[in-house]
Design a protein around this motif. Structure first.
Motif, PDB file in Angstrom:
ATOM      1  N   LYS A   2       0.837  -1.193   0.000  1.00 35.51           N
ATOM      2  CA  LYS A   2       0.000   0.000   0.000  1.00 35.51           C
ATOM      3  C   LYS A   2       0.874   1.246   0.000  1.00 35.51           C
ATOM      4  O   LYS A   2       1.797   1.387   0.801  1.00 35.51           O
ATOM      5  CB  LYS A   2      -0.912   0.002   1.220  1.00 35.51           C
ATOM      6  N   THR A   7      -2.399   6.908   0.088  1.00 36.37           N
ATOM      7  CA  THR A   7      -3.190   7.136   1.300  1.00 36.37           C
ATOM      8  C   THR A   7      -3.446   8.615   1.532  1.00 36.37           C
ATOM      9  O   THR A   7      -4.552   9.013   1.928  1.00 36.37           O
ATOM     10  CB  THR A   7      -2.467   6.532   2.508  1.00 36.37           C
ATOM     11  N   GLU A  43      -9.571   4.046  12.108  1.00 35.89           N
ATOM     12  CA  GLU A  43      -8.491   3.314  11.431  1.00 35.89           C
ATOM     13  C   GLU A  43      -7.978   4.095  10.228  1.00 35.89           C
ATOM     14  O   GLU A  43      -6.771   4.127   9.949  1.00 35.89           O
ATOM     15  CB  GLU A  43      -9.003   1.947  11.010  1.00 35.89           C
ATOM     16  N   ARG A  44      -8.893   4.759   9.498  1.00 34.31           N
ATOM     17  CA  ARG A  44      -8.477   5.565   8.342  1.00 34.31           C
ATOM     18  C   ARG A  44      -7.595   6.734   8.775  1.00 34.31           C
ATOM     19  O   ARG A  44      -6.574   7.020   8.152  1.00 34.31           O
ATOM     20  CB  ARG A  44      -9.727   6.080   7.624  1.00 34.31           C
ATOM     21  N   SER A  47      -4.175   5.459   9.653  1.00 34.78           N
ATOM     22  CA  SER A  47      -3.378   5.126   8.470  1.00 34.78           C
ATOM     23  C   SER A  47      -2.842   6.389   7.806  1.00 34.78           C
ATOM     24  O   SER A  47      -1.708   6.409   7.300  1.00 34.78           O
ATOM     25  CB  SER A  47      -4.234   4.323   7.489  1.00 34.78           C
ATOM     26  N   ASP A  50       0.078   7.553   9.956  1.00 36.29           N
ATOM     27  CA  ASP A  50       1.251   6.691   9.729  1.00 36.29           C
ATOM     28  C   ASP A  50       1.905   7.008   8.399  1.00 36.29           C
ATOM     29  O   ASP A  50       3.152   7.048   8.286  1.00 36.29           O
ATOM     30  CB  ASP A  50       0.828   5.219   9.782  1.00 36.29           C
TER      31      ASP A  50
END
Length: 241
Positions: A2, A7, A43-44, A47, A50
């Motif tokens: 990914k 993202t 969670e989105r 991410s 991160d």
């Protein structure tokens, strides 16, 4: 693998400033209130954080680029924009739209804050006026209460003065009676003291005489015992016969 660029919705050559702007837009979108209503977006948001952390660290970004190139057959990092995206979420829109959204949110918050402050000031003024009216209405009642309290205080003071006068007169009479009683008691105690002193003197003389007699008897007994021991030694060679 990914892509962190995918993202954040950024090109492969995005600079640190663009990365920080994308992160700011995302955090402005995923507020605490939004996450409470939509916990699945936690969670989105994590991410996105991160991904920004990886791209803002030169060493981590270089390692990420190497892995991304190794896992892809096409050099997608050399492109200015990411090509196809399976889904176009809000954070892949242009940065200007996100910035505009942030500005709108801040403006709305500032407007609501000003309205709340004005409302608080109005409530404070209303409360102040209410207190003034209550004080004005209470003044006649307070004056009447003060007048009654003054009358009660005067009556209490007069009663206290009369009571104090009676107490002093009673105290003087009581002291005179006590003085007479004390004088008679003192004379009686003096006579009793003289009698006790004489009795104690006689008793002490008797005790001394008895003690002296006991001492003389013990001394004579000790002398006699010593004489007996001396005679036993002379006659039998031992202290006891």
């Amino acid at each position: 693998m990914k892509s962190a660029y995918l993202t954040l919705g950024l090109p492969g050559d995005a600079n640190p400033e663009e990365i920080r702007q994308a992160l700011t837009v995302a955090q402005a979108r995923f507020t605490k209130e939004h996450l409470v209503d939509h916990p699945e977006d936690m969670e989105r948001l994590q991410s996105i954080r991160d991904a920004a952390k990886i791209l803002l660290n030169p060493e981590m970004r270089a390692a990420h680029d190497r892995k991304l190139q190794a896992s892809s057959t096409t050099p997608s990092l050399s492109m200015r924009y990411v090509a196809e995206v399976p889904e176009t979420p809000w954070y892949q829109r242009p940065i200007m739209i996100g910035a505009l959204l942030v500005a709108v949110l801040f403006s709305a918050g500032f407007y609501l804050q000003n309205k709340n402050q004005e409302r608080k000031r109005e409530l404070a003024m209303m409360e102040l006026e209410r207190r003034k009216l209550e004080e004005q209405e209470a003044q006649p009642k307070l004056a009447e209460v003060a007048k009654r309290e003054a009358m009660v205080a005067k009556m209490n003071a007069d009663a206290k003065a009369s009571e104090e006068k009676l107490r002093r007169e009673s105290l003087v009479s009581s002291r005179n009676a006590e003085y007479q009683n004390s004088l008679a008691m003192s004379q009686q105690n003096q006579r009793a003291y003289l009698e006790r002193s004489e009795a104690q003197r006689k008793e002490s003389a008797e005790r001394n005489a008895k003690y002296q007699a006991q001492q003389d008897a013990q001394r004579n007994l000790a002398i006699d015992q010593q004489r007996i021991r001396n005679l036993c030694m002379q006659n039998y060679g031992r202290p006891h016969c």
